[in-house]
Design a protein around this motif. Structure first.
Motif, PDB file in Angstrom:
ATOM      1  N   GLU A   1       0.818  -1.205   0.000  1.00 52.24           N
ATOM      2  CA  GLU A   1       0.000   0.000   0.000  1.00 52.24           C
ATOM      3  C   GLU A   1       0.856   1.262   0.000  1.00 52.24           C
ATOM      4  OE1 GLU A   1      -3.210  -0.110   2.790  1.00 52.24           O
ATOM      5  OE2 GLU A   1      -3.948  -2.034   2.050  1.00 52.24           O
ATOM      6  N   GLU A   2       2.053   1.179   0.566  1.00 52.84           N
ATOM      7  CA  GLU A   2       2.982   2.316   0.480  1.00 52.84           C
ATOM      8  C   GLU A   2       3.328   2.577  -0.977  1.00 52.84           C
ATOM      9  OE1 GLU A   2       7.631   3.378   1.595  1.00 52.84           O
ATOM     10  OE2 GLU A   2       6.676   1.603   2.466  1.00 52.84           O
ATOM     11  N   TRP A   3       3.606   1.510  -1.717  1.00 46.91           N
ATOM     12  CA  TRP A   3       3.921   1.658  -3.141  1.00 46.91           C
ATOM     13  C   TRP A   3       2.713   2.194  -3.913  1.00 46.91           C
ATOM     14  CZ3 TRP A   3       2.002  -0.911  -7.538  1.00 46.91           C
ATOM     15  CH2 TRP A   3       2.711  -0.660  -8.723  1.00 46.91           C
ATOM     16  N   ILE A   4       1.529   1.660  -3.625  1.00 46.60           N
ATOM     17  CA  ILE A   4       0.317   2.118  -4.307  1.00 46.60           C
ATOM     18  C   ILE A   4       0.067   3.595  -4.038  1.00 46.60           C
ATOM     19  CG2 ILE A   4      -2.204   1.905  -4.349  1.00 46.60           C
ATOM     20  CD1 ILE A   4      -1.807  -1.126  -3.942  1.00 46.60           C
ATOM     21  N   MET A   5       0.254   4.029  -2.804  1.00 47.38           N
ATOM     22  CA  MET A   5       0.082   5.449  -2.480  1.00 47.38           C
ATOM     23  C   MET A   5       1.042   6.317  -3.294  1.00 47.38           C
ATOM     24  SD  MET A   5      -2.338   6.335  -0.380  1.00 47.38           S
ATOM     25  CE  MET A   5      -1.804   7.828   0.466  1.00 47.38           C
ATOM     26  N   GLY A   6       2.263   5.819  -3.478  1.00 45.30           N
ATOM     27  CA  GLY A   6       3.220   6.556  -4.295  1.00 45.30           C
ATOM     28  C   GLY A   6       2.754   6.684  -5.737  1.00 45.30           C
ATOM     29  N   GLN A   7       2.166   5.594  -6.247  1.00 46.07           N
ATOM     30  CA  GLN A   7       1.649   5.620  -7.608  1.00 46.07           C
ATOM     31  C   GLN A   7       0.467   6.587  -7.731  1.00 46.07           C
ATOM     32  OE1 GLN A   7       3.212   3.705 -10.223  1.00 46.07           O
ATOM     33  NE2 GLN A   7       4.656   3.754  -8.510  1.00 46.07           N
ATOM     34  N   VAL A   8      -0.407   6.579  -6.742  1.00 42.95           N
ATOM     35  CA  VAL A   8      -1.554   7.495  -6.754  1.00 42.95           C
ATOM     36  C   VAL A   8      -1.078   8.940  -6.712  1.00 42.95           C
ATOM     37  CG1 VAL A   8      -3.557   8.275  -5.412  1.00 42.95           C
ATOM     38  CG2 VAL A   8      -3.163   5.829  -5.744  1.00 42.95           C
ATOM     39  N   ALA A   9      -0.051   9.206  -5.901  1.00 44.10           N
ATOM     40  CA  ALA A   9       0.485  10.564  -5.812  1.00 44.10           C
ATOM     41  C   ALA A   9       1.040  11.038  -7.150  1.00 44.10           C
ATOM     42  CB  ALA A   9       1.579  10.619  -4.739  1.00 44.10           C
ATOM     43  N   GLU A  10       1.477  10.077  -7.975  1.00 46.05           N
ATOM     44  CA  GLU A  10       2.001  10.433  -9.296  1.00 46.05           C
ATOM     45  C   GLU A  10       0.910  10.500 -10.358  1.00 46.05           C
ATOM     46  OE1 GLU A  10       5.121   7.679 -10.162  1.00 46.05           O
ATOM     47  OE2 GLU A  10       6.339   8.310  -8.444  1.00 46.05           O
ATOM     48  N   GLY A  11      -0.348  10.248  -9.946  1.00 47.68           N
ATOM     49  CA  GLY A  11      -1.461  10.412 -10.865  1.00 47.68           C
ATOM     50  C   GLY A  11      -2.027   9.135 -11.445  1.00 47.68           C
ATOM     51  N   ALA A  12      -1.584   7.968 -10.972  1.00 48.33           N
ATOM     52  CA  ALA A  12      -2.063   6.700 -11.524  1.00 48.33           C
ATOM     53  C   ALA A  12      -3.531   6.475 -11.177  1.00 48.33           C
ATOM     54  CB  ALA A  12      -1.223   5.546 -10.982  1.00 48.33           C
TER      55      ALA A  12
END
Length: 247
Positions: free
Chosen positions: A205-216
């Motif tokens: 989920e840490e990785w997913i949050m990073g992806q969401v922050a980048e606009g994914a």
């Protein structure tokens, strides 16, 4: 017959302290366990820490006038005696039948628990002497407060035996995780497995949050499809070499 309290491995504590109760409930759901959330057990104060410990259980039944009296507080079977049996680091889990008009513990009992090194109190009931309870520094999860004593609505009958708390079956030495969302129970036999899976879920989920922050976008990301699993694995292996592969 009461169960002997067991110590909890430090590695398990450290692992589960990294996982939110939300994550733990998700992991347990994937293992088929749905009824693990202790209903009504909410933090008495803001800012209480995430805590992990083995359950030390206490059980109340409905009040019966010949038993639920102030004299019962001096009985060998009393909350006072139960507190003296609590080991350092345990989480006292009290089944109070969801009663909200009789406080199971007040400031003096909570002060003694704090002195004995009890990690926290969790109950589907309420506490009394709230200012004093907060002053003891003992973290408490409950349904709120009531001025009346426990004997106004409950009879204490024992400790370190199976109880119901918040609609959940709690056995002595099960593992409890508590945070600002509330309290979740992990069956003792599953504790190590759930701890490892929870740490991995938090990492994902840490990785997913990073992806969401980048606009994914979320479809295919949460939960991850095969492509995103592969991307996550590449990231995770860099961050944590030697970790188990995500299932």
């Amino acid at each position: 017959m009461t169960a002997e309290p067991l110590a909890l491995d430090d590695r398990l504590i450290q692992s589960l302290q990294r996982a939110s109760t939300a994550t733990v409930t998700t992991v347990l759901l994937k293992k088929g366990l749905r009824n693990v959330w202790l209903r009504g057990a909410q933090p008495l104060a803001l800012g209480q820490p995430r805590l992990v410990g083995r359950a030390f259980t206490l059980r109340f039944v409905p009040a019966r006038e010949d038993l639920a009296t102030p004299a019962s507080w001096a009985s060998p079977i009393s909350t006072r005696a139960a507190i003296e049996a609590m080991p350092r680091g345990c989480i006292a889990v009290v089944g109070a039948l969801g009663v909200t008009d009789a406080g199971i513990f007040g400031d003096i009992l909570c002060a003694r628990m704090k002195k004995r090194g009890v990690a926290a109190l969790v109950t589907d009931g309420v506490v009394r002497d709230v200012a004093g309870v907060l002053g003891t520094g003992l973290p408490v999860w409950c349904q709120g407060t009531a001025a009346a004593p426990s004997v106004a609505g409950l009879t204490f009958v024992g400790w370190q035996e199976p109880i119901g708390c918040g609609g959940v079956a709690v056995f002595p030495n099960d593992v409890v995780v508590i945070d600002q969302d509330g309290a979740v129970l992990i069956p003792a036999a599953l504790a190590a497995e759930v701890a490892d899976a929870s740490v991995e879920q938090e990492r994902l989920e840490e990785w997913i949050m990073g992806q969401v922050a980048e606009g994914a976008a979320l479809p295919g990301l949460y939960p991850p499809n095969d492509e995103n699993k592969a991307r996550y694995e590449a990231w995770a292996l860099k961050e944590t070499p030697g970790r188990p592969k995500f299932p």
